[in-house]
Design an enzyme around this catalytic site. Sequence first.
Site, PDB file in Angstrom:
ATOM      1  N   ASN A   3      21.374  38.873  39.879  1.00 36.47           N
ATOM      2  CA  ASN A   3      22.410  39.145  40.862  1.00 36.47           C
ATOM      3  C   ASN A   3      23.561  38.203  40.547  1.00 36.47           C
ATOM      4  O   ASN A   3      23.358  36.992  40.434  1.00 36.47           O
ATOM      5  CB  ASN A   3      21.849  38.870  42.273  1.00 36.47           C
ATOM      6  CG  ASN A   3      22.903  38.985  43.350  1.00 36.47           C
ATOM      7  OD1 ASN A   3      23.889  39.694  43.186  1.00 36.47           O
ATOM      8  ND2 ASN A   3      22.678  38.288  44.459  1.00 36.47           N
ATOM      9  N   GLY A   4      24.777  38.744  40.364  1.00 34.44           N
ATOM     10  CA  GLY A   4      25.925  37.892  40.046  1.00 34.44           C
ATOM     11  C   GLY A   4      26.714  38.500  38.900  1.00 34.44           C
ATOM     12  O   GLY A   4      26.510  39.659  38.535  1.00 34.44           O
ATOM     13  N   GLU A  46      35.505  52.631  56.304  1.00 39.51           N
ATOM     14  CA  GLU A  46      34.361  52.294  55.452  1.00 39.51           C
ATOM     15  C   GLU A  46      33.153  53.192  55.684  1.00 39.51           C
ATOM     16  O   GLU A  46      32.398  53.442  54.758  1.00 39.51           O
ATOM     17  CB  GLU A  46      33.989  50.811  55.520  1.00 39.51           C
ATOM     18  CG  GLU A  46      33.396  50.322  56.791  1.00 39.51           C
ATOM     19  CD  GLU A  46      33.049  48.828  56.729  1.00 39.51           C
ATOM     20  OE1 GLU A  46      32.739  48.310  55.661  1.00 39.51           O
ATOM     21  OE2 GLU A  46      33.084  48.193  57.803  1.00 39.51           O
ATOM     22  N   LYS A  63      36.579  49.786  60.183  1.00 40.30           N
ATOM     23  CA  LYS A  63      35.285  50.409  60.513  1.00 40.30           C
ATOM     24  C   LYS A  63      35.323  51.889  60.178  1.00 40.30           C
ATOM     25  O   LYS A  63      34.428  52.431  59.557  1.00 40.30           O
ATOM     26  CB  LYS A  63      35.011  50.218  61.993  1.00 40.30           C
ATOM     27  CG  LYS A  63      33.825  49.574  62.531  1.00 40.30           C
ATOM     28  CD  LYS A  63      33.106  48.423  62.024  1.00 40.30           C
ATOM     29  CE  LYS A  63      33.305  47.890  60.696  1.00 40.30           C
ATOM     30  NZ  LYS A  63      33.206  46.444  60.563  1.00 40.30           N
ATOM     31  N   LYS A  96      26.569  44.862  51.263  1.00 40.53           N
ATOM     32  CA  LYS A  96      26.621  44.029  52.459  1.00 40.53           C
ATOM     33  C   LYS A  96      27.179  42.651  52.159  1.00 40.53           C
ATOM     34  O   LYS A  96      27.915  42.077  52.948  1.00 40.53           O
ATOM     35  CB  LYS A  96      25.206  43.920  53.032  1.00 40.53           C
ATOM     36  CG  LYS A  96      25.120  43.123  54.322  1.00 40.53           C
ATOM     37  CD  LYS A  96      25.796  43.857  55.452  1.00 40.53           C
ATOM     38  CE  LYS A  96      25.767  43.091  56.755  1.00 40.53           C
ATOM     39  NZ  LYS A  96      26.755  43.636  57.705  1.00 40.53           N
ATOM     40  N   HIS A 123      58.678  50.730  61.302  1.00 44.40           N
ATOM     41  CA  HIS A 123      59.297  50.128  60.110  1.00 44.40           C
ATOM     42  C   HIS A 123      58.790  50.802  58.836  1.00 44.40           C
ATOM     43  O   HIS A 123      58.818  50.208  57.769  1.00 44.40           O
ATOM     44  CB  HIS A 123      59.019  48.623  60.084  1.00 44.40           C
ATOM     45  CG  HIS A 123      59.663  47.910  61.234  1.00 44.40           C
ATOM     46  ND1 HIS A 123      61.015  47.663  61.306  1.00 44.40           N
ATOM     47  CD2 HIS A 123      59.150  47.443  62.397  1.00 44.40           C
ATOM     48  CE1 HIS A 123      61.296  47.062  62.449  1.00 44.40           C
ATOM     49  NE2 HIS A 123      60.176  46.915  63.135  1.00 44.40           N
ATOM     50  N   GLU A 179      40.514  45.961  62.726  1.00 43.25           N
ATOM     51  CA  GLU A 179      39.063  46.086  62.604  1.00 43.25           C
ATOM     52  C   GLU A 179      38.617  47.531  62.859  1.00 43.25           C
ATOM     53  O   GLU A 179      37.739  48.053  62.168  1.00 43.25           O
ATOM     54  CB  GLU A 179      38.382  45.105  63.575  1.00 43.25           C
ATOM     55  CG  GLU A 179      36.879  45.186  63.638  1.00 43.25           C
ATOM     56  CD  GLU A 179      36.165  44.969  62.300  1.00 43.25           C
ATOM     57  OE1 GLU A 179      36.795  44.537  61.326  1.00 43.25           O
ATOM     58  OE2 GLU A 179      34.960  45.265  62.253  1.00 43.25           O
ATOM     59  N   CYS A 204      23.610  42.437  44.396  1.00 39.57           N
ATOM     60  CA  CYS A 204      22.371  43.181  44.215  1.00 39.57           C
ATOM     61  C   CYS A 204      21.272  42.477  45.000  1.00 39.57           C
ATOM     62  O   CYS A 204      21.452  41.369  45.494  1.00 39.57           O
ATOM     63  CB  CYS A 204      22.001  43.207  42.751  1.00 39.57           C
ATOM     64  SG  CYS A 204      23.382  43.687  41.710  1.00 39.57           S
ATOM     65  N   TRP A 234      24.000  46.996  42.657  1.00 42.46           N
ATOM     66  CA  TRP A 234      25.357  47.409  43.011  1.00 42.46           C
ATOM     67  C   TRP A 234      26.172  47.199  41.736  1.00 42.46           C
ATOM     68  O   TRP A 234      26.418  46.061  41.331  1.00 42.46           O
ATOM     69  CB  TRP A 234      25.889  46.538  44.147  1.00 42.46           C
ATOM     70  CG  TRP A 234      27.230  46.969  44.663  1.00 42.46           C
ATOM     71  CD1 TRP A 234      27.480  47.939  45.579  1.00 42.46           C
ATOM     72  CD2 TRP A 234      28.509  46.434  44.293  1.00 42.46           C
ATOM     73  NE1 TRP A 234      28.830  48.054  45.803  1.00 42.46           N
ATOM     74  CE2 TRP A 234      29.486  47.138  45.029  1.00 42.46           C
ATOM     75  CE3 TRP A 234      28.929  45.439  43.418  1.00 42.46           C
ATOM     76  CZ2 TRP A 234      30.845  46.873  44.915  1.00 42.46           C
ATOM     77  CZ3 TRP A 234      30.286  45.177  43.302  1.00 42.46           C
ATOM     78  CH2 TRP A 234      31.231  45.887  44.054  1.00 42.46           C
ATOM     79  N   ARG A 275      22.118  45.566  50.171  1.00 43.54           N
ATOM     80  CA  ARG A 275      22.935  44.731  49.277  1.00 43.54           C
ATOM     81  C   ARG A 275      23.492  45.521  48.102  1.00 43.54           C
ATOM     82  O   ARG A 275      24.390  45.058  47.399  1.00 43.54           O
ATOM     83  CB  ARG A 275      22.102  43.561  48.749  1.00 43.54           C
ATOM     84  CG  ARG A 275      21.715  42.565  49.804  1.00 43.54           C
ATOM     85  CD  ARG A 275      20.927  41.444  49.196  1.00 43.54           C
ATOM     86  NE  ARG A 275      21.752  40.626  48.335  1.00 43.54           N
ATOM     87  CZ  ARG A 275      22.219  39.433  48.660  1.00 43.54           C
ATOM     88  NH1 ARG A 275      21.941  38.920  49.830  1.00 43.54           N
ATOM     89  NH2 ARG A 275      22.958  38.754  47.830  1.00 43.54           N
TER      90      ARG A 275
HETATM   91  O1  M6R Z   1      29.470  38.230  54.994  1.00 43.46           O
HETATM   92  P1  M6R Z   1      30.936  38.135  55.271  1.00 43.46           P
HETATM   93  O2  M6R Z   1      31.253  38.135  56.716  1.00 43.46           O
HETATM   94  O3  M6R Z   1      31.602  37.013  54.547  1.00 43.46           O
HETATM   95  O4  M6R Z   1      31.520  39.484  54.652  1.00 43.46           O
HETATM   96  C1  M6R Z   1      32.890  39.719  54.596  1.00 43.46           C
HETATM   97  C2  M6R Z   1      33.178  41.164  54.297  1.00 43.46           C
HETATM   98  O5  M6R Z   1      32.659  41.532  53.062  1.00 43.46           O
HETATM   99  C3  M6R Z   1      32.587  42.107  55.367  1.00 43.46           C
HETATM  100  O6  M6R Z   1      33.024  41.772  56.642  1.00 43.46           O
HETATM  101  C4  M6R Z   1      32.981  43.565  55.064  1.00 43.46           C
HETATM  102  O7  M6R Z   1      34.358  43.728  55.218  1.00 43.46           O
HETATM  103  C5  M6R Z   1      32.204  44.536  55.939  1.00 43.46           C
HETATM  104  N1  M6R Z   1      31.818  45.684  55.171  1.00 43.46           N
HETATM  105  C6  M6R Z   1      32.974  45.028  57.094  1.00 43.46           C
HETATM  106  O8  M6R Z   1      32.255  45.912  57.889  1.00 43.46           O
END
Ligand code: M6R
Length: 615
Positions: free
Chosen positions: A107-108, A495, A492, A610, A511, A488, A2, A81, A28
């Site tokens: 937050n936590g 998400e 992308k 984030k 496989h 990756e 959060c 969040w 966040r």
């Molecule tokens: O801040 P970080 O790089 O440690 O975050 C890791 C993942 O949470 C972050 O890369 C996440 O997978 C992103 N949403 C990818 O776009």
Amino acid sequence: MCGIVGYTGKKHDCVNILLDGLRRLEYRGYDSAGIAVLANGKIESIKSVGKVKKLQDKINESAASTTSIKTASTGIAHTRWATHGAPTEQNAHPHMDDNGDFALVHNGIIENYQALKENLIKKGHTFRSETDSEAIVHLISECYEGDLFQAVAAAIKKIEGTFGIAVISTKHPDTIITARRGSPIVIGIGNSETIVASDLAAIVSYTRRVIFLNDDDIALITPDNIDIRNIENVPVSRETAHIDWDTGAAEKSGFDHFMLKEIFEQPEAITNAIRGHLDDSSATSILSGLNLSPREMSMINRIVIAACGTSLHAGMMGEYFFEDFADLPTEIQQAAEFRYRNPILEPNSMVIAISQSGETADTLAAVREATQKGAIVASICNVVGSTITRETSRGIYLHAGPEIGVASTKAFTCQVAVMLMMALKFGRNRRLSRQEGLEIMNEIRKVPELVKKVLDTAPEIEKVAERYANASNFFFIGRGYLYPVALEGALKLKEISYIHAEGYHAAELKHGPIALLEENVPVMALANDIPGRDKMLGNIQECRARKSPVIATATEGDTEIKNIVNDVIYIPRSPHYTACIPTVTALQLFSYYVAKKRGCSIDQPRNLAKSVTVE
Ligand code: M6R
């Protein structure tokens, strides 16, 4: 995950600062938001479900905002969040104690909140939300005997889990008390005003002088003073840092979304990431942040990289670089897996934690596990002063600038660029000749231009993307250096567009996953002219034979591939070890345009945050 912000001072309009901070922290978490201010000796709180804009509208419409709230000079705010309890107004922060004397944002995650809650209910407290956070505010009011420090210290001694909190109280005007354990808290020092937040983004428009709290620090802040103590109520001193941050970097600057802006910032971000690190005279990179002498470096006999999500994929690239350039056995591990599998580490093992935010709970836990097992631990992070950077004390910053879009883009390419430089350093320390070092350095220097060339083709990539925007399933396949890029690319796409996308090694397709291929399941095949291309052409034929439409990334000048695929995205020619970077940029654009065509919430996709500060 959060966002927290608090303000005390009379220089600015408190409510506006809180709302501005929430907007900057919205990435966040964004399922609900709320503020609480001290007004005429009372706490006034307004909350709403949804994004900060809704909260702002509600504040504007509220009768209180025309009177007391507008004149407030101390307050706290939160963007949520959800972890415990649905995103409802009741569960939105701030939470209050029974008498309305204390309001708290958190937050936590409080792991023992059920036990705390039961105990507090027995003592007569009434809970109004399903959150774990509410237990903290009741606990503080229960422990309060006239001294805020003592109350917060006593409360957090009973808490198990992670927290960054900010609290206001009717009994202490012009004051915010804040504390942390496992979730970041940073305090911005202004001129007769003080701001507290979970993230620099909410602070840097007002001041660049900041203090990062350590775990179990408690800080009592007023407009003119910051008093920091440890959990035993003993004063501690924390360094004041000066943050060099371009505030314009945290604005959209004419782009439709932060993600698109950040994709387009990559040439500059990568230039910043490599700036000052490449040295022609020694034909290697200068990475003083690693704090390793050539002798110490030559003693390292194994590298373990720990990371999550996109950073994990960047780490996979690192595995190839370290092995290719330096003959150094390297393995990449998902950070949570690393932490719980009891990793074997020796004194000459080096663990590299990669994290954009520097706050990811699993990656931080991996750092702690590696540190206590005696390994050499370094970090590659973007956010200056973040917890991972402080706990590793050696490492390299990306200097990519703030990344606001939840989907990581420029951080990834900068992470890869930094790992290239690290592998070059280890390689030159071992087997690379001076000439080979110079060649690699020159190729690294060309990366921003390679990325720029891909960005110039954005309108063409958009046209291709629009043709596939109705897909429900997608495969991304790659080999060698392009295998992590396939993973990756799939991450992308899924998400931000919510299309089910899977990344596979091209050889793995047959496989099992090939069973899913049919005419409405497109395949993105990474077929650049690097080792593995010939095999990839075979894999493309296998997909076509199952009627899957195929889009290929290919090296500029490859006309042959046009005959066997439906669409081609061209990538400028470069060696295999840098080709991954412009290729991923093309996939970022592809995902962006697919998501845009589908009308998705690109910067803040559903269910995501984030910075993932929970396990
Ligand atoms: O801040 P970080 O790089 O440690 O975050 C890791 C993942 O949470 C972050 O890369 C996440 O997978 C992103 N949403 C990818 O776009």
